[in-house]
Write an enzyme that holds these catalytic residues in place. Structure first.
Site, PDB file in Angstrom:
ATOM      1  N   HIS A   1       0.826  -1.210   0.000  1.00  0.00           N
ATOM      2  CA  HIS A   1       0.000   0.000   0.000  1.00  0.00           C
ATOM      3  C   HIS A   1       0.859   1.259   0.000  1.00  0.00           C
ATOM      4  CE1 HIS A   1       0.954  -0.762   4.231  1.00  0.00           C
ATOM      5  NE2 HIS A   1       0.705   0.510   4.493  1.00  0.00           N
TER       6      HIS A   1
ATOM      7  N   ASP B   1       0.293   4.916   2.024  1.00  0.00           N
ATOM      8  CA  ASP B   1      -0.477   5.173   3.245  1.00  0.00           C
ATOM      9  C   ASP B   1      -1.737   6.013   3.007  1.00  0.00           C
ATOM     10  OD1 ASP B   1       0.944   3.702   5.143  1.00  0.00           O
ATOM     11  OD2 ASP B   1       2.509   5.229   5.217  1.00  0.00           O
TER      12      ASP B   1
ATOM     13  N   HIS C   1       4.734   0.205   0.222  1.00  0.00           N
ATOM     14  CA  HIS C   1       5.484  -0.612   1.168  1.00  0.00           C
ATOM     15  C   HIS C   1       4.614  -1.758   1.663  1.00  0.00           C
ATOM     16  CE1 HIS C   1       3.386   2.499   3.429  1.00  0.00           C
ATOM     17  NE2 HIS C   1       3.381   1.681   4.475  1.00  0.00           N
TER      18      HIS C   1
ATOM     19  N   ARG D   1       5.454   5.174  14.294  1.00  0.00           N
ATOM     20  CA  ARG D   1       5.227   5.717  12.953  1.00  0.00           C
ATOM     21  C   ARG D   1       4.753   7.164  13.024  1.00  0.00           C
ATOM     22  NH1 ARG D   1       1.114   3.773   8.173  1.00  0.00           N
ATOM     23  NH2 ARG D   1      -0.400   5.078   9.233  1.00  0.00           N
TER      24      ARG D   1
HETATM   25  C1  SIN Z   1       3.063   0.509   7.862  1.00  0.00           C
HETATM   26  O1  SIN Z   1       2.457   0.071   6.890  1.00  0.00           O
HETATM   27  O2  SIN Z   1       3.036   1.696   8.155  1.00  0.00           O
HETATM   28  C2  SIN Z   1       3.865  -0.438   8.737  1.00  0.00           C
HETATM   29  C3  SIN Z   1       5.095  -0.929   8.042  1.00  0.00           C
HETATM   30  C4  SIN Z   1       5.897  -1.846   8.928  1.00  0.00           C
HETATM   31  O3  SIN Z   1       5.516  -2.090  10.077  1.00  0.00           O
HETATM   32  O4  SIN Z   1       6.933  -2.332   8.476  1.00  0.00           O
END
Ligand code: SIN
Length: 274
Positions: A98, A100, A250, A265
Site C-alpha cells: 500500500h 499510506d 510498502h 510511525r
Molecule cells: C506501515 O504500513 O506503516 C507499517 C510498516 C511496517 O511495520 O513495516
C-alpha cells in the site's frame, strides 16, 4: 552538503549512515535528506537513539506530522502511532502492499517508521518503486489509465483487517473514509508520473463497477510490486525509515508469529494528488 549514501536495492532505497537525527541538524543537511528521499524514494538511518520528542522534532523538519485516525497515538505524542504486533497476534498492521491512507483527500506525502523492539528474525519491510511501475506499462495501458480515477476506501478488507486489534477499547474511529485520486499521479516535486492505485485501499475506478474495475486493478496490483521494482529492508534496533508515499508503496512482512515487534510511525501531511 553531500551525505554518504549506500543503495540497498537496484531501483529504490538507500541507507544514510553517520547522521545523528537527535541533533539540531543544519538546514543544508535537512535539504540533502529531502533530496535523497526524492532520488531514492525511501531512505534509512541506522542506529538512531531518539526520544519521542526528538523523533517528533526531526519529523517537523521534514514536514507536518498528522494524526492517524484508526489507532490512538502515544500519550503526549498523538502524531506518533505505535505499530505493534504481540506474540499472540497473527495479523500484522500494514501487512499488504500500500501507499499510506490513500482514502484521505490529501494523503500523506511521506511516512517515518522507527524500530523500537524487533523480533529475533523476520519482520522486514519491502518497498516498491511506482515511477517504474508506471513507466514499464504499455502505451495502451498508459492511455487507458490516463482517464481513470481510483476510489480508495478505508474499510477495504485487505487493510482494515490489519488494524482491527489495534483500534483500542475506545474503538477510536469507525468512520469510513473515501477519496478519489488519479490512477496515475504526477509527483509535485520531481514532475515524474507514478502509478497510484494499491491493493489495500483502491476498491474500484470512479464511474465503473467493481466487476468492470477489478480485472484492470488485479493486473496493476500484480504489476506494481514486481520483484525488480522493490527493495527489502532488514531492520536493526533504532533504524528509522523515511519513505515517499507519492511514488513508493510498502509492505510489512508478517513472518515472525510468536515474537513481538514495535515500531513508532509518523505520517507527514501531503497534498491533493494530481
Ligand atoms: C506501515 O504500513 O506503516 C507499517 C510498516 C511496517 O511495520 O513495516
Amino acid at each position: 552538503m553531500s551525505l554518504e549514501l549506500r543503495r540497498i536495492g537496484g531501483v529504490i532505497g538507500a541507507e544514510i549512515p553517520g547522521v545523528d537525527l537527535a541533533r539540531d541538524l543544519p538546514a543544508e543537511t535537512i535539504a540533502a535528506i529531502r533530496q535523497a528521499l526524492l532520488d531514492h524514494l525511501v531512505v534509512f538511518f541506522p542506529g538512531q537513539d531518539l526520544t519521542s520528542a526528538q523523533y517528533r522534532t526531526f519529523a517537523t523538519r521534514i514536514g507536518t506530522p498528522i494524526e492517524y485516525p484508526f489507532v490512538p497515538g502515544l500519550d503526549g505524542f498523538p502524531e506518533i502511532t505505535p505499530v505493534l504486533k504481540l506474540p499472540e497476534q497473527k495479523v500484522a498492521f500494514g501487512g499488504n502492499w500500500h501507499s499510506d491512507t490513500t482514502y484521505f483527500a490529501e494523503p500523506p506525502m511521506a511516512t517515518m517508521l522507527l524500530a523500537r523492539e524487533l523480533p529475533a528474525h523476520g519482520g522486514d519491510t519491502m518497498f516498491a518503486n511506482q515511477y517504474l511501475a508506471y513507466e514499464t506499462l504499455s502505451d495502451g495501458m498508459k492511455s487507458i489509465l490516463s482517464g481513470l480515477r481510483g476510489v480508495s476506501r478505508s474499510d477495504k478488507a485487505e487493510a482494515s483487517r490489519t488494524r482491527e486489534d489495534r483500534a483500542g477499547s475506545a474503538g477510536r474511529n469507525r468512520e469510513i473514509m473515501i477519496a478519489e485520486h488519479p490512477a496515475v499521479r504526477t509527483h509535485p516535486e520531481t514532475g515524474r508520473k507514478a502509478l497510484y492505485v494499491n491493493i489495500a485501499h483502491t476498491a474500484y475506478f470512479a464511474g465503473m463497477t467493481e466487476d468492470e474495475s477489478l480485472p484492470i486493478l488485479r493486473f496493476l496490483w500484480q504489476h506494481q510490486t514486481r520483484p525488480e521494482f522493490t527493495c527489502r529492508f532488514a531492520w536493526s534496533p533504532g533504524a528509522l525509515a523515511l519513505w515517499d508515499n507519492r511514488c513508493a508503496q510498502h509492505h510489512a512482512i508478517n513472518d515472525y508469529d510468536g515474537q513481538k515487534r514495535l515500531m513508532h510511525r509518523i505520517t507527514l501531511a501531503g497534498d491533493v494528488p494530481r
